[in-house]
Scaffold this motif. Structure first.
Motif, PDB file in Angstrom:
ATOM      1  N   VAL A 254      12.906   8.290 -52.197  1.00 17.06           N
ATOM      2  CA  VAL A 254      14.049   8.588 -51.515  1.00 17.06           C
ATOM      3  C   VAL A 254      14.250   8.177 -50.248  1.00 17.06           C
ATOM      4  O   VAL A 254      14.882   7.643 -49.729  1.00 17.06           O
ATOM      5  N   SER A 255      13.150   8.629 -49.299  1.00 19.13           N
ATOM      6  CA  SER A 255      12.917   8.295 -48.019  1.00 19.13           C
ATOM      7  C   SER A 255      12.601   6.953 -47.522  1.00 19.13           C
ATOM      8  O   SER A 255      13.246   6.351 -46.833  1.00 19.13           O
ATOM      9  N   ALA A 256      11.890   6.256 -48.487  1.00 21.66           N
ATOM     10  CA  ALA A 256      11.808   4.770 -48.371  1.00 21.66           C
ATOM     11  C   ALA A 256      12.962   4.127 -48.655  1.00 21.66           C
ATOM     12  O   ALA A 256      13.117   2.940 -47.763  1.00 21.66           O
ATOM     13  N   GLY A 257      13.740   4.331 -49.698  1.00 17.80           N
ATOM     14  CA  GLY A 257      14.883   3.717 -50.041  1.00 17.80           C
ATOM     15  C   GLY A 257      15.826   3.780 -48.832  1.00 17.80           C
ATOM     16  O   GLY A 257      16.648   2.905 -48.587  1.00 17.80           O
ATOM     17  N   ALA A 258      15.938   5.233 -48.417  1.00 23.05           N
ATOM     18  CA  ALA A 258      16.931   5.368 -47.349  1.00 23.05           C
ATOM     19  C   ALA A 258      16.549   4.365 -46.153  1.00 23.05           C
ATOM     20  O   ALA A 258      17.723   3.837 -45.349  1.00 23.05           O
ATOM     21  N   VAL A 259      15.264   4.319 -45.694  1.00 19.79           N
ATOM     22  CA  VAL A 259      15.071   3.541 -44.343  1.00 19.79           C
ATOM     23  C   VAL A 259      15.394   2.194 -44.873  1.00 19.79           C
ATOM     24  O   VAL A 259      15.742   1.438 -43.675  1.00 19.79           O
ATOM     25  N   VAL A 260      14.857   1.727 -45.903  1.00 17.10           N
ATOM     26  CA  VAL A 260      15.368   0.174 -46.471  1.00 17.10           C
ATOM     27  C   VAL A 260      16.620  -0.033 -46.279  1.00 17.10           C
ATOM     28  O   VAL A 260      17.173  -1.083 -45.681  1.00 17.10           O
ATOM     29  N   ALA A 261      17.533   0.942 -46.690  1.00 14.01           N
ATOM     30  CA  ALA A 261      18.867   0.507 -46.705  1.00 14.01           C
ATOM     31  C   ALA A 261      19.572   0.758 -45.370  1.00 14.01           C
ATOM     32  O   ALA A 261      20.494  -0.088 -45.117  1.00 14.01           O
ATOM     33  N   LEU A 262      19.104   1.461 -44.409  1.00 10.71           N
ATOM     34  CA  LEU A 262      19.499   1.713 -43.147  1.00 10.71           C
ATOM     35  C   LEU A 262      19.270   0.397 -42.365  1.00 10.71           C
ATOM     36  O   LEU A 262      20.084  -0.012 -41.669  1.00 10.71           O
ATOM     37  N   ASN A 263      17.844   0.104 -42.601  1.00  6.91           N
ATOM     38  CA  ASN A 263      17.493  -1.282 -41.895  1.00  6.91           C
ATOM     39  C   ASN A 263      18.391  -2.559 -42.219  1.00  6.91           C
ATOM     40  O   ASN A 263      18.236  -3.586 -41.501  1.00  6.91           O
ATOM     41  N   ARG A 264      19.120  -2.594 -43.290  1.00  5.33           N
ATOM     42  CA  ARG A 264      20.035  -3.620 -43.675  1.00  5.33           C
ATOM     43  C   ARG A 264      21.258  -3.592 -42.545  1.00  5.33           C
ATOM     44  O   ARG A 264      21.991  -4.649 -42.578  1.00  5.33           O
ATOM     45  N   VAL A 265      21.663  -2.758 -42.104  1.00  7.98           N
ATOM     46  CA  VAL A 265      22.767  -2.498 -41.297  1.00  7.98           C
ATOM     47  C   VAL A 265      22.459  -1.957 -39.914  1.00  7.98           C
ATOM     48  O   VAL A 265      23.366  -2.171 -39.020  1.00  7.98           O
ATOM     49  N   TRP A 266      21.226  -1.860 -39.276  1.00  8.97           N
ATOM     50  CA  TRP A 266      20.863  -1.405 -38.086  1.00  8.97           C
ATOM     51  C   TRP A 266      19.523  -1.785 -37.926  1.00  8.97           C
ATOM     52  O   TRP A 266      18.664  -1.875 -38.764  1.00  8.97           O
ATOM     53  N   GLN A 267      19.379  -2.123 -36.440  1.00  9.02           N
ATOM     54  CA  GLN A 267      17.950  -2.634 -36.008  1.00  9.02           C
ATOM     55  C   GLN A 267      17.941  -1.988 -34.788  1.00  9.02           C
ATOM     56  O   GLN A 267      18.648  -1.774 -33.953  1.00  9.02           O
ATOM     57  N   PRO A 268      16.411  -1.344 -34.573  1.00  9.52           N
ATOM     58  CA  PRO A 268      16.252  -0.650 -33.273  1.00  9.52           C
ATOM     59  C   PRO A 268      15.941  -1.713 -32.155  1.00  9.52           C
ATOM     60  O   PRO A 268      15.740  -3.041 -32.180  1.00  9.52           O
TER      61      PRO A 268
END
Length: 550
Positions: A254-268
């Motif tokens: 779940v944590s890996a999937g959440a980060v992958v999903a976030l990375n699709r809409v946000w970049q550091p």
């Protein structure tokens, strides 16, 4: 028959004597910067001397206890770690590890994000399935491939390994705690699920800070928060409402999937780019060498779907085999493959006259090491590695650890000498005399246990009974204290000599254990202090509502 005892009339002075071996290894590593193998050997010698001259343990039984511990280390750590790293080395040898690294790069080209996904999420999955130091070794090498310096990679891998340890190895620490205390392991798992996740939220922030300094936390905090909250929330839900044995598997995914999903809409911002793909071999030879092509990348760019799937397949094999091993009929069948016998020459009873178990048990069919070995065989078949080559890779894997093997043998011998002679019990009795303040110190007991044994399961086996006794004497919740033992233990994982040895061996920095110890010791103590405060408040009206059955 040897009867455990206090070496001195005073419990306090006896505890000081009992603590000398542990103090020895910590000081030699952290202050004098000794290599782990010599610090472990010196501490073992001190423990033997304390057992012989302070506790009056017979010479034969003292050295027998050391042999018992060393033998246990082969099954509990070495057999697991060798096979886990063998699988990894097979992927390196065939070029599939390079494909896996590029697959993680595809998630984000910011290596701070990669550190979260690799060390925190993927490492938690490895801890859930295997444990035994394998997440530290595998993730540290993967982080080097992502561009981190060897010791920094080992530091990140060690720190990340705190979050999943309480429920690692398919919940083995909690299961053992239940068997030692007689308490319901589901209650213990639920209580640990109300402690450990509070720390898990913080770990990704620490990883990012170590990876790129304080500024990185400001730049990457959305990813750190997403990973931490997703992991902690899943851990809490699984531990309290489903099955604690599956906590880390689902939390990792779940944590890996959440980060992958976030990375699709946000970049550091201020991205720390991972090193680029190595250039393709000149002369077109790559076209005729699939291994070289996988290592360098295809000339036309991008990896084939088949190669990407194959690069993840070894770990999928591990997940499937370990999951199958938990199915009722299969688990029962595997349980028949257990050999056990009373260790010759060891006859021990505690101060109350109760016999201390000296049964040497080898669950050769169901132990994680055997399941990993089978996974390695299937991996070799899948990757089309010839048997002779697979054997050579296995030999190279063993040689890779070198002095780390000696260190692990010494540390386990040390832990069993301290346990069988009564040194561990003395420390526990002294801590239990602190009254209500013991609620604050109970995680520290688990911390000491892991510092000595290197495993949370080992710490629970050593101190689970002590936590139960202290709870009854103080009229406190035994479930709270038991869970505090397993939650506190995870914070010593990063400073345990055997795990330091595994980390340095994996990154090719054997001998730098003292340096690595100093890098992680402060974080270990800071999080331990926070947990001590949480557990103390859970023993009072402030957070007492969090206690299972309270």
């Amino acid at each position: 028959m040897y009867t455990q005892n206090l070496p001195l009339d005073s419990v306090g002075w006896s505890a000081l004597v009992a603590a000398v071996p542990l103090i020895t290894v910590l000081v030699l590593l952290g202050v004098f910067r000794w290599k782990a193998q010599w610090a472990g050997l010196a501490a073992l010698v001190v423990a033997l001397a304390v057992a012989l001259f302070a506790y009056g343990m017979p010479v034969g039984q003292t050295f027998n206890a050391a042999g018992f511990g060393a033998a246990n280390s082969v099954i509990a750590v070495l057999w697991i770690t060798f096979n886990a790293i063998w699988i990894y080395n097979l992927t390196v040898d065939t070029g599939h590890f390079a494909v896996l690294r590029r697959a993680f790069t595809a998630i984000s080209d910011d290596r701070r994000i990669q550190a979260i996904v690799i060390a925190f999420s993927f490492g938690a999955l490895m801890e859930a399935l295997a444990g035994g130091g394998s997440p530290i070794a595998i993730c540290a090498v993967m982080l080097i491939a992502a561009g981190f310096a060897p010791l920094k990679a080992a530091t990140i891998a060690l720190l990340a390994n705190t979050a999943p340890v309480a429920f690692g190895g398919m919940g083995n620490p909690v299961t053992i705690l239940g068997s030692v205390t007689g308490l319901n392991p589901d209650d213990l798992g639920a209580m640990a699920g109300r402690q450990a996740p509070l720390l898990a939220v913080l770990v990704p922030f620490l990883l990012v800070g170590i990876a790129d300094g304080p500024r990185a936390i400001k730049q990457v905090w959305p990813a750190a928060l997403t990973a931490g909250v997703a992991f902690a929330g899943t851990q809490f839900v699984l531990a309290n409402f489903w099955d604690y044995k599956l906590c880390d598997i689902f939390a990792a995914l779940v944590s890996a999937g959440a980060v992958v999903a976030l990375n699709r809409v946000w970049q550091p911002s201020g991205a720390e780019r991972a090193p680029g793909t190595p250039p393709v071999i000149a002369g077109g030879s790559v076209d005729h060498d699939p291994v070289a092509e996988r290592r360098a990348g295809r000339p036309e760019g991008g990896d084939s779907r088949a190669d990407i799937f194959t690069s993840f397949a070894p770990y999928l094999i591990v997940v499937v085999l370990f999951s199958l091993a938990q199915i009722g009929p299969i688990k029962a069948w595997l349980a028949h493959g257990t050999s056990q016998f009373g260790w010759p020459g060891l006859h021990i009873q505690d101060s109350a006259g109760h016999p201390v178990s000296t049964v040497f048990s080898v669950a050769w069919a169901s132990t994680p090491g055997t399941l990993l070995f089978l996974s390695g065989i299937l991996t070799a078949v899948l990757l089309r590695v010839r048997p002779a080559k697979a054997i050579r890779v296995y030999g190279a894997t063993i040689r890779q650890f070198g002095w780390a093997i000696f260190t692990i043998l010494c540390v386990f011998a040390l832990s069993y000498v301290m346990n069988f002679s009564g040194q561990i019990t003395t420390l526990g009795v002294w801590l239990a005399q602190t009254g209500a303040f013991f609620a604050f110190l109970s995680p520290l007991v688990g911390w000491f246990g892991v510092a000595v044994t290197g495993t949370d399961a080992g710490s629970n086996a050593l101190f689970g009974g002590l936590q139960l006794t202290a709870a009854h004497q103080l009229g406190a919740s035994p479930v709270l204290f038991g869970a505090a033992n397993t939650s506190g233990g995870v914070l010593a994982k990063m400073i345990s000599p055997q795990n330091l040895a595994i980390g340095t061996a994996a990154v090719g920095a054997v001998g730098a254990e003292g340096t690595l110890f100093r890098k992680v010791f402060g974080w270990s103590m800071a999080m331990l202090l926070l947990l001590c405060v949480i557990v103390y408040l859970q023993s009072t009206a402030v957070l007492g509502w969090m206690v299972v059955g309270g």
